[in-house]
Design a protein around this motif. Structure first.
Motif, PDB file in Angstrom:
ATOM      1  N   THR A  30     -11.657   3.420   8.102  1.00 36.31           N
ATOM      2  CA  THR A  30     -11.457   4.352   7.871  1.00 36.31           C
ATOM      3  C   THR A  30      -9.988   4.702   6.439  1.00 36.31           C
ATOM      4  O   THR A  30      -9.934   5.905   6.079  1.00 36.31           O
ATOM      5  N   LEU A  46      -8.949   4.033   2.253  1.00 38.53           N
ATOM      6  CA  LEU A  46      -9.376   5.171   0.987  1.00 38.53           C
ATOM      7  C   LEU A  46     -10.772   4.237   0.643  1.00 38.53           C
ATOM      8  O   LEU A  46     -11.770   4.786   0.736  1.00 38.53           O
ATOM      9  N   ARG A  59      -9.490   2.151  14.748  1.00 39.23           N
ATOM     10  CA  ARG A  59      -8.996   2.761  16.240  1.00 39.23           C
ATOM     11  C   ARG A  59      -9.554   4.243  16.081  1.00 39.23           C
ATOM     12  O   ARG A  59      -9.344   4.806  17.301  1.00 39.23           O
ATOM     13  N   THR A  60      -9.717   5.257  14.929  1.00 42.01           N
ATOM     14  CA  THR A  60      -9.821   6.513  15.311  1.00 42.01           C
ATOM     15  C   THR A  60     -11.375   6.940  14.576  1.00 42.01           C
ATOM     16  O   THR A  60     -11.447   7.430  13.296  1.00 42.01           O
ATOM     17  N   LEU A 112      -7.230  -3.884  16.869  1.00 39.43           N
ATOM     18  CA  LEU A 112      -6.843  -4.999  16.161  1.00 39.43           C
ATOM     19  C   LEU A 112      -6.598  -5.939  17.320  1.00 39.43           C
ATOM     20  O   LEU A 112      -6.622  -7.047  17.336  1.00 39.43           O
TER      21      LEU A 112
HETATM   22  N1  NAP Z   1      -2.588   1.905  -1.123  1.00 38.02           N
HETATM   23  C1  NAP Z   1      -2.423   1.235  -1.781  1.00 38.02           C
HETATM   24  O1  NAP Z   1      -2.181   1.693  -3.314  1.00 38.02           O
HETATM   25  C2  NAP Z   1      -2.947   0.015  -1.247  1.00 38.02           C
HETATM   26  C3  NAP Z   1      -2.344  -0.720  -2.709  1.00 38.02           C
HETATM   27  C4  NAP Z   1      -2.488  -2.015  -2.971  1.00 38.02           C
HETATM   28  C5  NAP Z   1      -3.369  -2.383  -1.520  1.00 38.02           C
HETATM   29  N2  NAP Z   1      -4.026  -1.610  -0.458  1.00 38.02           N
HETATM   30  C6  NAP Z   1      -4.160  -2.365   0.751  1.00 38.02           C
HETATM   31  O2  NAP Z   1      -5.880  -2.366   0.093  1.00 38.02           O
HETATM   32  C7  NAP Z   1      -6.684  -2.006   1.637  1.00 38.02           C
HETATM   33  C8  NAP Z   1      -6.984  -0.679   2.221  1.00 38.02           C
HETATM   34  O3  NAP Z   1      -5.398   0.228   1.555  1.00 38.02           O
HETATM   35  P1  NAP Z   1      -5.603   1.929   1.931  1.00 38.02           P
HETATM   36  O4  NAP Z   1      -4.497   2.492   1.708  1.00 38.02           O
HETATM   37  O5  NAP Z   1      -7.166   2.360   1.794  1.00 38.02           O
HETATM   38  O6  NAP Z   1      -5.835   1.529   3.764  1.00 38.02           O
HETATM   39  P2  NAP Z   1      -5.457   2.642   4.680  1.00 38.02           P
HETATM   40  O7  NAP Z   1      -5.767   4.163   4.226  1.00 38.02           O
HETATM   41  O8  NAP Z   1      -3.848   2.200   5.276  1.00 38.02           O
HETATM   42  O9  NAP Z   1      -6.034   2.526   6.430  1.00 38.02           O
HETATM   43  C9  NAP Z   1      -6.305   1.484   6.885  1.00 38.02           C
HETATM   44  C10 NAP Z   1      -7.286   0.870   7.670  1.00 38.02           C
HETATM   45  O10 NAP Z   1      -6.525  -0.201   8.412  1.00 38.02           O
HETATM   46  C11 NAP Z   1      -7.747   0.229   9.826  1.00 38.02           C
HETATM   47  N3  NAP Z   1      -6.060   0.187  10.736  1.00 38.02           N
HETATM   48  C12 NAP Z   1      -4.689  -0.040  10.546  1.00 38.02           C
HETATM   49  N4  NAP Z   1      -4.519  -0.902  11.688  1.00 38.02           N
HETATM   50  C13 NAP Z   1      -5.360  -1.543  12.652  1.00 38.02           C
HETATM   51  C14 NAP Z   1      -5.507  -1.780  13.954  1.00 38.02           C
HETATM   52  N5  NAP Z   1      -4.289  -1.890  14.531  1.00 38.02           N
HETATM   53  N6  NAP Z   1      -6.349  -2.400  14.647  1.00 38.02           N
HETATM   54  C15 NAP Z   1      -7.534  -1.418  13.859  1.00 38.02           C
HETATM   55  N7  NAP Z   1      -7.867  -0.733  12.585  1.00 38.02           N
HETATM   56  C16 NAP Z   1      -6.481  -0.478  12.484  1.00 38.02           C
HETATM   57  C17 NAP Z   1      -6.799   1.832  10.324  1.00 38.02           C
HETATM   58  O11 NAP Z   1      -8.058   2.360  10.564  1.00 38.02           O
HETATM   59  P3  NAP Z   1      -7.308   3.397  12.494  1.00 38.02           P
HETATM   60  O12 NAP Z   1      -5.965   4.290  11.683  1.00 38.02           O
HETATM   61  O13 NAP Z   1      -8.329   4.514  12.380  1.00 38.02           O
HETATM   62  O14 NAP Z   1      -7.372   2.425  12.858  1.00 38.02           O
HETATM   63  C18 NAP Z   1      -7.421   2.306   8.680  1.00 38.02           C
HETATM   64  O15 NAP Z   1      -8.630   1.934   8.837  1.00 38.02           O
HETATM   65  C19 NAP Z   1      -5.266  -2.724   2.686  1.00 38.02           C
HETATM   66  O16 NAP Z   1      -5.271  -3.938   3.239  1.00 38.02           O
HETATM   67  C20 NAP Z   1      -4.625  -2.085   2.005  1.00 38.02           C
HETATM   68  O17 NAP Z   1      -3.066  -3.398   2.494  1.00 38.02           O
HETATM   69  C21 NAP Z   1      -3.432  -0.455  -0.717  1.00 38.02           C
END
Ligand code: NAP
Length: 290
Positions: free
Chosen positions: A13, A15, A34-35, A51
Motif C-alpha cells: 500500500t 507509494l 496491515r490495511t 510484519l
Molecule cells: N517517501 C519517501 O520520500 C521515501 C524516500 C526514500 C526512501 N523511501 C523508502 O521507500 C519505501 C517506500 O516508501 P513509501 O513512502 O512509498 O512508503 P509508505 O507510503 O510509508 O508505505 C510503507 C508501507 O509499509 C507498510 N508497512 C509498514 N509497517 C508495516 C508492518 N509492520 N507490517 C506490514 N506492512 C507494514 C505499509 O502498509 P500498511 O500501513 O498498509 O500496513 C505501507 O504499505 C520505504 O522503504 C521507504 O522507507 C521513501
C-alpha cells in the motif's frame, strides 16, 4: 527462468506499491500490508498481515513463492529475512533511503536516529540474507513523489493551493532530485531479474537535478499556476513554521534548514546495471489531486 512467477510484495500500500499495482505489464503480486485496500485489482492477491507478528507468513507459506519485493520501511523487513527464507524466498529487492546519508549529521536527534536505523537495518538485512542464501539488492531512492499521494511534493502542492504563495527559508538554492514512484516500481522489477544487481546497493536519484526553488516553481507549473515564491530570512521562516506546525503533521523545522543544502546522488551504477532512466521533474496535478 522464474521471471513470470508471482512476486511477494511487502508494503504494497506504499507509494511505490500503488505505482507497481498500476503497471500494465507487471507480474502477478501477492501483496502484504496491515490495511489492504477496499478495492482489489486483477492479478493481485492481498494478505492482511503485520510484519511484527511472528505468524505473519502463515498466509502464503504454501504458495511456492521465490521472489520478494520489500517496499515497507527496511527496519520492518530486515528482522523477517528468516521467515522469508523459510517459505522459499531466494531473491529479495528491498528499498532503503538516501536519508541514511543525508540525515546522518542532522542537528535533529530524531532525524539522526532515522539515519542510524536505516544503516543498521541495511547491515542486518545483508547479514541475514547472506546467512540464509537469499540473493539481495538494496535500492535507495531520494525524495519520492506520486501526484496526489506523497507527503513531499503533493504536500507542497496542497500548501500552494491553500496559500497561493510558498514561503522558502532563504533562496532555496539547495539541489534536489525528486524521483517518481512509477520509475521506482519499474526499476524494482528490473532488479529482481538482473543477476548483476545481486549483492549490491544502488542510489536512485530522479532524472533531474534542480534547486529547491526550481522544484517549487515546477510544482506551481504542475498546478497550472504562475510561481509566487516568498524568500524569507531563515529565522522568519522558522517562526512561521512554528506557528503553522500543528497543521503540518510529520514536517520538521530541519526541512527549512536543508533548503540551502545540496542532497544529490550519483545514478551511474544504477544506469549501468539496471538501465535506470528516471523521468525529469514535471509533476502534473489534476484538480482533485492537490
Ligand atoms: N517517501 C519517501 O520520500 C521515501 C524516500 C526514500 C526512501 N523511501 C523508502 O521507500 C519505501 C517506500 O516508501 P513509501 O513512502 O512509498 O512508503 P509508505 O507510503 O510509508 O508505505 C510503507 C508501507 O509499509 C507498510 N508497512 C509498514 N509497517 C508495516 C508492518 N509492520 N507490517 C506490514 N506492512 C507494514 C505499509 O502498509 P500498511 O500501513 O498498509 O500496513 C505501507 O504499505 C520505504 O522503504 C521507504 O522507507 C521513501
Amino acid at each position: 527462468m522464474i521471471q513470470d512467477e508471482a512476486v511477494l510484495t511487502l508494503g504494497a500500500t506504499s507509494l511505490i506499491g500503488g505505482a507497481l499495482c498500476a503497471l500494465p505489464h507487471r507480474p502477478a503480486l501477492i501483496c502484504v500490508s496491515r490495511t489492504p485496500p477496499a478495492t482489489l485489482m486483477s492479478n493481485a492477491r492481498w494478505i492482511q498481515a503485520d510484519l511484527t507478528d511472528p505468524e505473519w507468513g502463515a498466509g502464503f507459506a504454501d504458495l511456492g513463492l521465490r521472489r520478494a519485493l520489500a517496499l515497507a520501511p527496511i527496519w520492518t523487513v530486515a528482522p523477517v529475512i528468516d521467515q522469508l527464507a523459510n517459505v522459499g524466498i531466494q531473491r529479495l529487492v528491498s528499498f532503503s533511503s538516501t536519508s541514511r546519508f543525508t540525515k546522518a549529521s542532522s542537528p535533529d536527534p530524531t532525524e539522526r536516529e532515522v539515519a542510524e536505523r536505516l544503516t543498521r537495518s541495511e547491515a542486518l538485512l545483508i547479514e541475514s540474507c547472506e546467512r540464509r542464501g537469499v540473493a539481495w539488492t538494496i535500492l535507495r531512492p531520494t525524495l519520492i513523489y506520486l501526484e496526489g499521494r506523497d507527503q513531499n511534493v503533493t504536500r507542497l502542492a496542497r500548501l500552494i493551493r491553500r496559500l497561493g504563495v510558498l514561503p522558502l527559508a532563504g533562496d532555496g538554492s539547495g539541489l534536489r532530485q525528486p524521483v517518481h514512484a512509477q520509475d521506482l516500481a519499474t526499476v524494482a522489477l528490473t532488479a529482481l531479474k538482473t543477476p548483476a544487481a545481486e549483492g549490491r546497493a544502488y542510489d536512485l536519484p530522479g532524472g533531474e537535478t534542480l534547486s529547491y526553488r526550481a522544484m517549487v516553481e515546477r510544482i506551481f507549473e504542475g498546478l497550472g499556476k504562475h510561481p509566487r515564491i516568498l524568500a524569507l530570512p531563515p529565522e522568519l521562516w522558522r517562526l512561521g513554521f512554528t506557528l503553522a506546525r500543528p497543521f503540518l503533521p510529520g514536517a520538521s523545522a530541519q526541512m527549512g534548514a536543508r533548503m540551502e543544502a545540496d542532497l544529490t546522488f550519483d545514478s551511474k551504477a544504477a544506469e549501468a546495471d539496471l538501465n535506470w532512466r528516471a523521468r525529469p521533474f514535471r509533476p502534473r496535478f489534476p484538480a482533485e489531486d492537490a
